[in-house]
Design a protein around this motif. Structure first.
Motif, PDB file in Angstrom:
ATOM      1  N   GLY A  57       0.807  -1.214   0.000  1.00 44.72           N
ATOM      2  CA  GLY A  57       0.000   0.000   0.000  1.00 44.72           C
ATOM      3  C   GLY A  57       0.841   1.264   0.000  1.00 44.72           C
ATOM      4  N   CYS A  58       1.873   1.293   0.806  1.00 41.27           N
ATOM      5  CA  CYS A  58       2.729   2.473   0.914  1.00 41.27           C
ATOM      6  C   CYS A  58       3.478   2.731  -0.393  1.00 41.27           C
ATOM      7  CB  CYS A  58       3.714   2.270   2.065  1.00 41.27           C
ATOM      8  SG  CYS A  58       4.753   3.694   2.401  1.00 41.27           S
ATOM      9  N   PHE A  59       4.100   1.698  -0.937  1.00 40.11           N
ATOM     10  CA  PHE A  59       4.836   1.833  -2.187  1.00 40.11           C
ATOM     11  C   PHE A  59       3.917   2.304  -3.313  1.00 40.11           C
ATOM     12  CE2 PHE A  59       5.581  -0.308  -6.243  1.00 40.11           C
ATOM     13  CZ  PHE A  59       6.712   0.371  -6.656  1.00 40.11           C
ATOM     14  N   THR A  60       2.742   1.697  -3.415  1.00 39.65           N
ATOM     15  CA  THR A  60       1.821   2.039  -4.491  1.00 39.65           C
ATOM     16  C   THR A  60       1.360   3.485  -4.374  1.00 39.65           C
ATOM     17  OG1 THR A  60       1.133  -0.277  -4.595  1.00 39.65           O
ATOM     18  CG2 THR A  60      -0.300   1.321  -5.672  1.00 39.65           C
ATOM     19  N   MET A  61       1.083   3.930  -3.158  1.00 36.31           N
ATOM     20  CA  MET A  61       0.684   5.324  -2.964  1.00 36.31           C
ATOM     21  C   MET A  61       1.844   6.272  -3.265  1.00 36.31           C
ATOM     22  SD  MET A  61      -0.979   7.213   0.346  1.00 36.31           S
ATOM     23  CE  MET A  61      -2.646   6.593   0.130  1.00 36.31           C
ATOM     24  N   ALA A  62       3.056   5.921  -2.844  1.00 39.18           N
ATOM     25  CA  ALA A  62       4.229   6.763  -3.125  1.00 39.18           C
ATOM     26  C   ALA A  62       4.436   6.902  -4.636  1.00 39.18           C
ATOM     27  CB  ALA A  62       5.475   6.174  -2.466  1.00 39.18           C
ATOM     28  N   LEU A  63       4.287   5.808  -5.361  1.00 40.49           N
ATOM     29  CA  LEU A  63       4.434   5.860  -6.813  1.00 40.49           C
ATOM     30  C   LEU A  63       3.322   6.678  -7.447  1.00 40.49           C
ATOM     31  CD1 LEU A  63       5.866   5.153  -9.402  1.00 40.49           C
ATOM     32  CD2 LEU A  63       4.761   2.888  -9.326  1.00 40.49           C
ATOM     33  N   SER A  64       2.107   6.545  -6.938  1.00 38.73           N
ATOM     34  CA  SER A  64       0.980   7.325  -7.439  1.00 38.73           C
ATOM     35  C   SER A  64       1.257   8.827  -7.319  1.00 38.73           C
ATOM     36  CB  SER A  64      -0.285   6.955  -6.656  1.00 38.73           C
ATOM     37  OG  SER A  64      -1.343   7.831  -6.970  1.00 38.73           O
ATOM     38  N   PHE A  65       1.779   9.247  -6.185  1.00 40.27           N
ATOM     39  CA  PHE A  65       2.093  10.666  -5.987  1.00 40.27           C
ATOM     40  C   PHE A  65       3.258  11.102  -6.872  1.00 40.27           C
ATOM     41  CE2 PHE A  65      -0.884  10.378  -2.655  1.00 40.27           C
ATOM     42  CZ  PHE A  65      -1.256  11.678  -2.319  1.00 40.27           C
ATOM     43  N   ALA A  66       4.250  10.234  -7.063  1.00 41.17           N
ATOM     44  CA  ALA A  66       5.371  10.562  -7.952  1.00 41.17           C
ATOM     45  C   ALA A  66       4.877  10.736  -9.391  1.00 41.17           C
ATOM     46  CB  ALA A  66       6.443   9.473  -7.882  1.00 41.17           C
ATOM     47  N   LEU A  67       3.969   9.871  -9.814  1.00 43.34           N
ATOM     48  CA  LEU A  67       3.392   9.982 -11.162  1.00 43.34           C
ATOM     49  C   LEU A  67       2.587  11.272 -11.304  1.00 43.34           C
ATOM     50  CD1 LEU A  67       2.423   6.251 -11.550  1.00 43.34           C
ATOM     51  CD2 LEU A  67       3.951   7.497 -13.112  1.00 43.34           C
ATOM     52  N   ALA A  68       1.832  11.632 -10.284  1.00 49.05           N
ATOM     53  CA  ALA A  68       1.055  12.875 -10.324  1.00 49.05           C
ATOM     54  C   ALA A  68       1.986  14.083 -10.420  1.00 49.05           C
ATOM     55  CB  ALA A  68       0.158  12.986  -9.098  1.00 49.05           C
ATOM     56  N   ARG A  69       3.080  14.085  -9.645  1.00 50.08           N
ATOM     57  CA  ARG A  69       4.048  15.191  -9.713  1.00 50.08           C
ATOM     58  C   ARG A  69       4.689  15.285 -11.088  1.00 50.08           C
ATOM     59  NH1 ARG A  69       5.262  13.297  -4.576  1.00 50.08           N
ATOM     60  NH2 ARG A  69       7.061  12.141  -5.348  1.00 50.08           N
ATOM     61  N   ALA A  70       4.815  14.146 -11.766  1.00 51.49           N
ATOM     62  CA  ALA A  70       5.417  14.115 -13.103  1.00 51.49           C
ATOM     63  C   ALA A  70       4.407  14.476 -14.191  1.00 51.49           C
ATOM     64  CB  ALA A  70       6.022  12.741 -13.374  1.00 51.49           C
ATOM     65  N   GLY A  71       3.157  14.761 -13.805  1.00 50.24           N
ATOM     66  CA  GLY A  71       2.161  15.220 -14.765  1.00 50.24           C
ATOM     67  C   GLY A  71       1.208  14.162 -15.284  1.00 50.24           C
ATOM     68  N   PHE A  72       1.247  12.973 -14.717  1.00 50.45           N
ATOM     69  CA  PHE A  72       0.338  11.911 -15.161  1.00 50.45           C
ATOM     70  C   PHE A  72      -0.907  11.924 -14.290  1.00 50.45           C
ATOM     71  CE2 PHE A  72       4.541  10.707 -16.521  1.00 50.45           C
ATOM     72  CZ  PHE A  72       4.322  10.355 -17.838  1.00 50.45           C
ATOM     73  N   SER A  73      -2.075  11.746 -14.920  1.00 51.35           N
ATOM     74  CA  SER A  73      -3.323  11.808 -14.159  1.00 51.35           C
ATOM     75  C   SER A  73      -4.200  10.581 -14.339  1.00 51.35           C
ATOM     76  CB  SER A  73      -4.111  13.061 -14.554  1.00 51.35           C
ATOM     77  OG  SER A  73      -4.418  13.035 -15.930  1.00 51.35           O
ATOM     78  N   GLU A  74      -3.830   9.688 -15.239  1.00 54.08           N
ATOM     79  CA  GLU A  74      -4.643   8.492 -15.477  1.00 54.08           C
ATOM     80  C   GLU A  74      -3.766   7.251 -15.387  1.00 54.08           C
ATOM     81  OE1 GLU A  74      -7.029   8.501 -19.011  1.00 54.08           O
ATOM     82  OE2 GLU A  74      -7.160  10.690 -18.974  1.00 54.08           O
ATOM     83  N   GLY A  75      -4.372   6.167 -14.975  1.00 55.47           N
ATOM     84  CA  GLY A  75      -3.659   4.904 -14.952  1.00 55.47           C
ATOM     85  C   GLY A  75      -4.057   4.056 -13.766  1.00 55.47           C
ATOM     86  N   THR A  76      -3.454   2.900 -13.700  1.00 51.71           N
ATOM     87  CA  THR A  76      -3.732   1.934 -12.645  1.00 51.71           C
ATOM     88  C   THR A  76      -2.432   1.310 -12.178  1.00 51.71           C
ATOM     89  OG1 THR A  76      -5.858   1.413 -13.667  1.00 51.71           O
ATOM     90  CG2 THR A  76      -5.001  -0.168 -12.063  1.00 51.71           C
ATOM     91  N   LEU A  77      -2.304   1.176 -10.868  1.00 51.99           N
ATOM     92  CA  LEU A  77      -1.156   0.504 -10.254  1.00 51.99           C
ATOM     93  C   LEU A  77      -1.678  -0.616  -9.373  1.00 51.99           C
ATOM     94  CD1 LEU A  77       0.706   3.703  -8.975  1.00 51.99           C
ATOM     95  CD2 LEU A  77       1.203   2.430 -11.082  1.00 51.99           C
TER      96      LEU A  77
END
Length: 142
Positions: A57-77
């Protein structure tokens, strides 16, 4: 600063003992754990399963926030964590590893950018850091 709590209670000792885990949020309330749910196939939870859930859960959320900071808004992890418990040479047990397996769908990201973000999230999520952290103990004996 955020503090979260969980409580474990164990009645009896060794293989005959029975435990219950309760979380502050109430997601787990008197959830059974014991020798049979840890080392055999009895229904219930165990510390390694809870560490695996926390790490995934922690890793997936951390990656989700990293992707959002990089400008991505769609997807699934989707991440599976496999925590390995092994006997050590001193007659006890040690969690020797946590293997993360990630399946992701992110439109428009390159393999290299994704690899960089995923490796950063694996290294920097708080649970990854905890697995390498100093542990302190404060106790009361009645």
């Amino acid at each position: 600063m955020t503090t979260r709590t969980a409580t474990a209670r164990y009645t009896g000792f060794g293989k005959e003992g029975r435990g219950a885990v309760t979380t502050q949020s109430g997601v787990l309330t008197d959830q059974y754990y014991g020798f049979n749910s840890r080392f055999e196939d009895e229904k219930g939870t165990n510390p390694e399963e809870l560490v695996a859930a926390a790490h995934a859960g922690c890793f997936t959320m951390a990656l989700s926030f990293a992707l959002a900071r990089a400008g991505f808004s769609e997807g699934t992890l989707e991440t599976k964590a496999a925590v390995k418990l092994e006997q050590d040479g001193e007659g006890g047990f040690t969690i020797t590893r946590s293997d993360l397996t990630l399946n992701a769908e992110i439109p428009g990201i390159s393999q290299d950018q994704f690899a960089e973000l995923a490796k950063g999230a694996e290294k920097n999520c708080p649970v990854s850091k905890l697995l390498k952290a100093e542990i302190t103990l404060d106790f009361t004996l009645r």
